[in-house]
Design a protein around this motif. Structure first.
Motif, PDB file in Angstrom:
ATOM      1  N   SER A 113      52.728  45.784  34.790  1.00 30.85           N
ATOM      2  CA  SER A 113      51.947  44.870  34.014  1.00 30.85           C
ATOM      3  C   SER A 113      51.713  45.452  32.706  1.00 30.85           C
ATOM      4  N   THR A 114      51.583  44.581  31.435  1.00 29.36           N
ATOM      5  CA  THR A 114      51.537  45.113  30.137  1.00 29.36           C
ATOM      6  C   THR A 114      50.039  45.645  29.806  1.00 29.36           C
ATOM      7  N   HIS A 115      49.097  44.925  30.580  1.00 30.08           N
ATOM      8  CA  HIS A 115      47.585  45.074  30.600  1.00 30.08           C
ATOM      9  C   HIS A 115      47.089  45.699  31.977  1.00 30.08           C
ATOM     10  N   HIS A 137      47.940  42.357  37.437  1.00 33.76           N
ATOM     11  CA  HIS A 137      47.528  43.434  36.480  1.00 33.76           C
ATOM     12  C   HIS A 137      47.351  44.723  37.084  1.00 33.76           C
ATOM     13  N   GLN A 143      37.498  47.204  31.604  1.00 31.03           N
ATOM     14  CA  GLN A 143      38.885  46.548  31.545  1.00 31.03           C
ATOM     15  C   GLN A 143      39.011  45.145  31.636  1.00 31.03           C
ATOM     16  N   ARG A 158      38.255  43.724  27.978  1.00 28.31           N
ATOM     17  CA  ARG A 158      39.363  43.948  27.410  1.00 28.31           C
ATOM     18  C   ARG A 158      40.644  42.918  27.764  1.00 28.31           C
ATOM     19  N   LEU A 159      40.837  42.659  28.693  1.00 30.39           N
ATOM     20  CA  LEU A 159      41.726  41.543  29.317  1.00 30.39           C
ATOM     21  C   LEU A 159      41.545  40.124  28.874  1.00 30.39           C
TER      22      LEU A 159
END
Length: 341
Positions: A302-304, A297, A159, A162-163
């Motif tokens: 949070s969008t992510h 996040h 994760q 990806r962030l």
């Protein structure tokens, strides 16, 4: 208070709950009433007599916990109040009803998370954040090979990679685990029991470079908790100028072969890192950066959105069973413990 205890190093059967004195917070410390803690490989190693806690740290197992602030020691800066929920990075002592914590090691619990979920964050996610950013210098577009891809660190690393705008590749020991890793965002997974992950990683990155019009096959960064048994495959799939970050030795500590020449040929960097033995100031800086850059996040807005993965939650009275389950390597994500309230 009750705490997880063992009288002599050995197997899970040596663990039991013992009544011990409740600690008092010292200068700049708070007392946390623990609701939940989580297991780490450090706990297994310490139980086996292979990993002593840092000097001055509690000998009680547990390097992370969540709960409520119940007492402030002298010299606290006023960031925390009695009753505040918090999650904490610890040098030890988390698998007990109370633990003292330097106030700079506390983090707010994101809205919507349970106490076991919060307890599953500090050690695994701070370790991962450190490995990727402070040690591995991850860059957007990097390919990142994550060993033990569905461990606590592995699920966090997928994760956070990806962030960071990078591409996570994982190794795992079953198709089920690979599917779970892909659900979390892994671009691809390799079953190390059935294929040569080094060859597969080279093939994947070579295909990616054609699509992305970039030069050079191989992975830019490796997060490695395995060590000895993986050295040759790691260096074979490392890209030119790649970084190989070693943070565990589950596959042994011996290397037999031309590691240095292979690494030199690729201008590769081999960097080792541990978190538990770091000095207090380093950990406080790490916790502050993580709190500012990552903790938001975990919130539902949070969008992510990030999520801690908790496989099982055991009452602490079943500590032997929890250790046996961790040693079976069947879990995906973290194993949490709940303390009696």
């Amino acid at each position: 208070m009750l705490a997880v205890h063992f009288d002599q190093p050995g197997g899970p059967e040596n663990l039991y709950l013992k009544e011990v004195a409740k600690p008092s917070p010292g200068e700049g410390e708070v007392l946390l009433k623990v609701v939940a803690s989580a297991l780490n490989r450090a706990d297994i190693l310490q139980r086996q007599g292979q990993y002593a806690p840092p000097p001055g740290a509690s000998t009680i197992l547990g390097v992370e916990a969540s709960g409520h602030v119940v007492e402030l020691g002298p010299g606290c800066q006023g960031h925390w109040k009695i009753g505040d929920p918090a999650m904490a990075l610890l040098p030890g002592g988390g698998q007990a009803q109370y633990v003292t914590v330097p106030e700079g090691f506390l983090m707010p619990i994101p809205a919507g998370l349970t106490m076991p979920q919060a307890a599953a964050i500090p050690e695994a996610w701070l370790t991962t954040f450190q490995l990727l950013h402070l040690v591995g210098n991850v860059q957007a577009g990097d390919s990142v090979l994550i060993h033990a891809g569905v461990s606590g660190v592995g699920t966090a690393a997928i994760q956070l990679t990806r962030l960071a705008g990078a591409v996570p590749l994982v190794t795992a020991g079953s198709q089920y685990k690979i599917q779970m890793a892909e659900k979390l965002g892994a671009a691809v997974g390799f079953n190390y029991k059935e294929e040569d992950f080094s060859e597969a990683a080279m093939k994947f990155t070579k295909a990616s470079q054609i699509v992305l019009h970039v030069e050079g096959a191989g992975v830019n960064l490796i997060l490695d908790c395995i060590g000895g048994s993986y050295w040759e495959k790691n260096v074979n799939c490392l890209a030119a100028d790649g970084r190989w970050v070693l943070y565990g030795l589950m596959g042994g500590n011996e290397v037999n072969g031309p590691l240095l020449s292979k690494l030199l040929f690729k201008r590769g960097s081999l960097i080792s890192s541990l978190l538990r033995s770091r000095v207090k100031k380093y950990k406080q800086t790490l916790v502050k950066a993580f709190t500012e850059q990552v903790v938001p996040h975990f919130s539902t807005e949070s969008t992510h959105r990030l999520r801690p993965v908790v496989d099982r939650v055991y009452p602490v009275a079943k500590i032997q069973e929890a250790h046996k389950y961790m040693e079976s390597n069947q879990h995906v994500g973290k194993i949490a413990l709940e303390l009696p309230q």
